[in-house]
Enzyme design. Structure first.
Site, short mmCIF file in Angstrom:
data_model
loop_
_atom_site.label_atom_id
_atom_site.label_comp_id
_atom_site.label_asym_id
_atom_site.label_seq_id
_atom_site.Cartn_x
_atom_site.Cartn_y
_atom_site.Cartn_z
N SER A 66 -1.36 -19.31 -1.48
CA SER A 66 -0.14 -20.11 -1.31
C SER A 66 0.75 -19.47 -0.24
CB SER A 66 0.62 -20.19 -2.62
OG SER A 66 1.92 -20.69 -2.37
N HIS A 116 -2.86 -23.38 0.38
CA HIS A 116 -1.96 -24.12 -0.52
C HIS A 116 -0.55 -24.10 0.06
CE1 HIS A 116 -0.96 -25.67 -4.57
NE2 HIS A 116 0.14 -24.92 -4.49
N ASP A 135 3.35 -25.29 -0.63
CA ASP A 135 4.26 -25.70 -1.69
C ASP A 135 5.51 -26.35 -1.12
OD1 ASP A 135 3.07 -24.82 -4.24
OD2 ASP A 135 3.11 -22.84 -3.28
N MET A 141 9.06 -28.09 -1.92
CA MET A 141 10.08 -28.16 -2.99
C MET A 141 11.34 -28.82 -2.45
SD MET A 141 9.70 -24.30 -4.43
CE MET A 141 8.09 -23.63 -4.89
N HIS A 156 1.07 -29.33 -2.19
CA HIS A 156 1.60 -29.49 -3.56
C HIS A 156 3.03 -29.97 -3.46
CE1 HIS A 156 2.71 -27.17 -7.54
NE2 HIS A 156 2.84 -28.48 -7.64
N MET A 211 6.35 -30.86 -4.93
CA MET A 211 7.25 -30.72 -6.08
C MET A 211 8.53 -31.44 -5.71
SD MET A 211 6.28 -26.76 -6.90
CE MET A 211 5.56 -26.53 -5.27
N MET A 245 -0.16 -26.37 -13.86
CA MET A 245 0.85 -25.34 -13.60
C MET A 245 0.80 -24.32 -14.74
SD MET A 245 1.92 -26.32 -10.75
CE MET A 245 2.93 -24.85 -10.57
N PHE A 289 9.11 -21.35 -8.17
CA PHE A 289 9.19 -20.00 -7.63
C PHE A 289 7.83 -19.31 -7.70
CE2 PHE A 289 13.24 -21.19 -9.44
CZ PHE A 289 14.11 -20.94 -8.38
N GLY A 290 7.58 -18.46 -6.73
CA GLY A 290 6.41 -17.61 -6.79
C GLY A 290 6.72 -16.38 -7.65
N GLY A 291 5.70 -15.62 -7.93
CA GLY A 291 5.89 -14.33 -8.58
C GLY A 291 6.23 -14.37 -10.06
N ASP A 345 -2.24 -22.92 -11.00
CA ASP A 345 -1.22 -22.53 -10.04
C ASP A 345 -0.08 -21.81 -10.75
OD1 ASP A 345 0.43 -22.31 -7.88
OD2 ASP A 345 0.76 -24.47 -7.61
N GLY A 346 0.05 -20.52 -10.42
CA GLY A 346 1.16 -19.74 -10.96
C GLY A 346 0.70 -18.53 -11.74
N GLY A 347 1.07 -17.34 -11.24
CA GLY A 347 0.76 -16.12 -11.96
C GLY A 347 -0.71 -15.76 -11.98
N GLY A 394 -0.34 -16.92 -4.75
CA GLY A 394 0.63 -16.52 -3.74
C GLY A 394 0.77 -15.02 -3.69
C1 DX5 Z 1 5.11 -22.41 -7.84
C2 DX5 Z 1 4.12 -22.80 -6.76
C3 DX5 Z 1 3.00 -21.86 -6.62
C4 DX5 Z 1 3.41 -20.47 -6.22
C5 DX5 Z 1 2.48 -19.51 -6.89
O1 DX5 Z 1 6.04 -23.43 -8.01
O2 DX5 Z 1 3.57 -24.08 -7.04
O3 DX5 Z 1 1.99 -22.36 -5.77
O4 DX5 Z 1 3.38 -20.24 -4.84
O5 DX5 Z 1 2.93 -18.23 -6.66
P1 DX5 Z 1 2.34 -16.98 -7.47
O6 DX5 Z 1 0.88 -16.95 -7.21
O7 DX5 Z 1 3.09 -15.84 -6.90
O8 DX5 Z 1 2.66 -17.24 -8.93
ZN ZN Z 2 1.80 -24.74 -5.82
#
Ligand code: DX5
Ligand code: ZN
Length: 225
Positions: free
Chosen positions: A12, A37, A39, A41, A70, A72, A141, A147-149, A179-181, A201
């Site tokens: 991502s 990927h 994102d 937003m 993606h 959002m 999800m 948010f990432g991380g 997607d996520g974590g 990400g």
């Molecule tokens: C979150 C995004 C993800 C995000 C994942 O809303 O859709 O794609 O970048 O980030 P990590 O891999 O750091 O959780």
């Molecule tokens: Zn995403």
């Protein structure tokens, strides 16, 4: 449960250095990524802002990677054409983003782009049951989007298993992305539950060696959980 195929890895860009966006895309392409990927937003559907079609269009000629977009955003319909024109290969839109997911997914397909439906942690798997004939992928999800991380929500593993069964029952080839974590530790859990696309990400762009990070996600997903 589906056989454990080697999952596709989709870094991502959200976690990349935006001041060097094109270089960061090239770096993961060289490092063995399968998809990129992206994102998007809107500060409304999710409490954050990221990128729009202009950046995606600018990056498109710099890479051969499939662009996995993606969205959002809500509403989504007014923007599908712009992302298709920008060069999206796949567009995921959220089942929670509006009342007419079925029509929105048809719009995506009409623009020659592969449709995916994304589903938030609080939404039950049945919410996408009536659109499975329209999608090439379900994006589960494993954090609340925005948010990432964030930390992987293990509560979503049962939903991945259920969606894998629902997808297989259609007889169509439907991928399940998570997607996520996603990390080398959580990837095997998601793959064992039936995921075959890993969006990552922080665990790619947050690492010093992208090639090693991608390999760790892929091989971690193969070792017994
Ligand atoms: C979150 C995004 C993800 C995000 C994942 O809303 O859709 O794609 O970048 O980030 P990590 O891999 O750091 O959780
Ligand atoms: Zn995403």
């Amino acid at each position: 449960m589906a056989a454990l195929n080697t999952p596709l890895i989709a870094p991502s860009l959200l976690a990349a250095d935006f001041s060097r966006a094109a270089e960061e895309v090239a770096a993961v392409e060289t490092a063995g990524a399968d998809w990129l990927h992206l994102d998007v937003m809107d500060g409304h559907f999710v409490p954050n802002l990221s990128m729009g079609p202009q950046l995606i269009k600018a990056l498109r000629p710099t890479s051969k990677l499939p662009f996995d977009v993606h969205l959002m955003i809500a509403p989504v319909d007014p923007y599908i054409e712009a992302f298709a024109r920008a060069g999206a290969d796949h567009i995921h839109l959220h089942v929670e983003a509006g009342p007419h997911t079925h029509r929105s997914l048809q719009h995506v397909r009409d623009h020659g782009v592969k449709p995916g439906v994304a589903i938030c942690p609080a939404t039950p798997p049945e919410a996408v049951g009536e659109v499975l004939d329209l999608v090439d992928m379900i994006l589960v999800m494993t954090v609340n989007p925005g948010f990432g991380g964030q930390k992987f929500l293990t509560s979503q593993l049962r939903k991945i298993e259920t969606l894998r069964r629902m997808a297989d029952a259609t007889g169509r080839d439907i991928r399940i992305g998570v997607d996520g974590g996603i990390t080398a530790e959580t990837a095997p859990l998601a793959v064992a539950a039936g995921a075959d696309v890993l969006v990552a990400g922080t665990s790619v762009y947050g690492q010093p060696d992208y090639g090693a990070a991608i390999a760790a996600l892929r091989s971690g997903a193969h070792s017994p959980a």
